[in-house]
Design a protein around this motif. Structure first.
Motif, mmCIF file in Angstrom:
data_model
loop_
_atom_site.group_PDB
_atom_site.id
_atom_site.type_symbol
_atom_site.label_atom_id
_atom_site.label_comp_id
_atom_site.label_asym_id
_atom_site.label_seq_id
_atom_site.Cartn_x
_atom_site.Cartn_y
_atom_site.Cartn_z
ATOM 1 N N LEU A 1 -6.123 -1.234 12.522
ATOM 2 C CA LEU A 1 -5.060 -0.240 12.708
ATOM 3 C C LEU A 1 -5.338 0.756 13.823
ATOM 4 C CD1 LEU A 1 -4.502 0.606 8.930
ATOM 5 C CD2 LEU A 1 -3.194 -1.025 10.334
ATOM 6 N N GLY A 2 -6.594 0.826 14.257
ATOM 7 C CA GLY A 2 -6.967 1.777 15.302
ATOM 8 C C GLY A 2 -7.399 3.128 14.764
ATOM 9 N N THR A 3 -6.944 3.487 13.566
ATOM 10 C CA THR A 3 -7.258 4.780 12.969
ATOM 11 C C THR A 3 -6.966 4.750 11.480
ATOM 12 O OG1 THR A 3 -6.749 7.148 12.970
ATOM 13 C CG2 THR A 3 -4.949 5.656 13.553
ATOM 14 N N LEU A 4 -7.720 5.529 10.730
ATOM 15 C CA LEU A 4 -7.426 5.673 9.302
ATOM 16 C C LEU A 4 -6.245 6.600 9.065
ATOM 17 C CD1 LEU A 4 -11.038 5.856 7.825
ATOM 18 C CD2 LEU A 4 -9.486 3.878 7.922
ATOM 19 N N ARG A 5 -5.799 7.325 10.105
ATOM 20 C CA ARG A 5 -4.619 8.179 9.973
ATOM 21 C C ARG A 5 -3.362 7.359 9.692
ATOM 22 N NH1 ARG A 5 -7.045 10.145 14.524
ATOM 23 N NH2 ARG A 5 -5.354 9.397 15.827
ATOM 24 N N ALA A 6 -3.418 6.058 9.958
ATOM 25 C CA ALA A 6 -2.271 5.186 9.690
ATOM 26 C C ALA A 6 -2.108 4.875 8.206
ATOM 27 C CB ALA A 6 -2.409 3.885 10.487
ATOM 28 N N GLY B 1 -1.351 5.648 4.481
ATOM 29 C CA GLY B 1 -0.597 6.642 3.730
ATOM 30 C C GLY B 1 -1.114 6.824 2.322
ATOM 31 N N GLN B 2 -1.576 5.733 1.690
ATOM 32 C CA GLN B 2 -1.971 5.774 0.282
ATOM 33 C C GLN B 2 -2.877 4.595 -0.030
ATOM 34 O OE1 GLN B 2 -0.770 7.781 -2.623
ATOM 35 N NE2 GLN B 2 -2.440 6.659 -3.585
ATOM 36 N N VAL B 3 -3.907 4.838 -0.811
ATOM 37 C CA VAL B 3 -4.666 3.746 -1.408
ATOM 38 C C VAL B 3 -3.819 3.246 -2.572
ATOM 39 C CG1 VAL B 3 -6.755 3.096 -2.657
ATOM 40 C CG2 VAL B 3 -6.890 4.731 -0.754
ATOM 41 N N GLN C 1 -1.176 1.261 1.530
ATOM 42 C CA GLN C 1 0.166 1.425 2.063
ATOM 43 C C GLN C 1 0.040 2.255 3.336
ATOM 44 O OE1 GLN C 1 3.000 3.820 -0.160
ATOM 45 N NE2 GLN C 1 4.631 2.416 0.451
ATOM 46 N N LEU C 2 0.760 1.835 4.369
ATOM 47 C CA LEU C 2 0.733 2.572 5.628
ATOM 48 C C LEU C 2 1.614 3.801 5.561
ATOM 49 C CD1 LEU C 2 0.871 -0.445 8.106
ATOM 50 C CD2 LEU C 2 -1.142 0.834 7.318
#
Length: 164
Positions: free
Chosen positions: A86-91, A93-95, A156-157
């Motif tokens: 994804l390039g970043t964990l900021r993408a 939204g929810q585990v 979930q993204l």
């Protein structure tokens, strides 16, 4: 709220895992697959930064604390896989869910406590609201290469990734 990538880097540094990389697939599968707004990961083993695997059977030749730390290490590998894809964990939204298998000797029944290592890492990285999802912990008589745990996850993204 601080950046999940920064919190993850802090957790890795604290544990001596800053050199940890995303593990490569060892067969015909994808380490992570995005379907719509969900990302499914394949099972990840607890692979140390030097490439060795934490092995053993809990209740026989590995203790519960070793297995719990191994569960965190396997989850750290999953998070590295997400960063790679994804390039970043900021993408994220929810585990949504984690599923973990514990290589357990007969009579060992604390599988959920072992999986807390993975859950606690997720809560530290994403916060308790977004980092805690559904979970299943189960025992197994054998895992690949004798690994002490194997973990997979679903995320979930985010509709809009969090700013850095």
């Amino acid at each position: 709220m601080t950046d999940p990538d920064a919190r993850f880097a802090e957790e890795l540094e604290k544990r001596g895992w800053s050199m940890l990389t995303a593990p490569a697939a060892k067969g015909l599968y994808r380490p992570a697959l995005q379907v719509g707004d969900l990302v499914f990961t394949s099972g990840h083993l607890p692979i140390r930064p030097d490439g060795s695997v934490v092995t053993g059977q809990v209740g026989q030749d590995a203790d519960e604390s070793t297995a719990t730390e191994a569960a965190a290490l396997a989850m750290a590998g999953i998070l590295r896989t997400l960063q790679k894809q994804l390039g970043t964990l900021r993408a994220v939204g929810q585990v949504v869910r984690i599923f973990g298998l514990v290589n357990a000797a007969p009579g060992f029944a604390q599988h959920p406590r072992v999986l807390n290592g993975a859950s606690e890492l997720l809560a530290a990285v994403f916060g308790p609201e977004l980092g805690v999802g559904a979970r299943t912990a189960a025992g197994a008589a054998h895992l690949p290469v004798g690994a002490v745990v194997e973990i997979e996850a679903v995320f979930q993204l985010a509709e809009k990734p969090t700013p850095p």
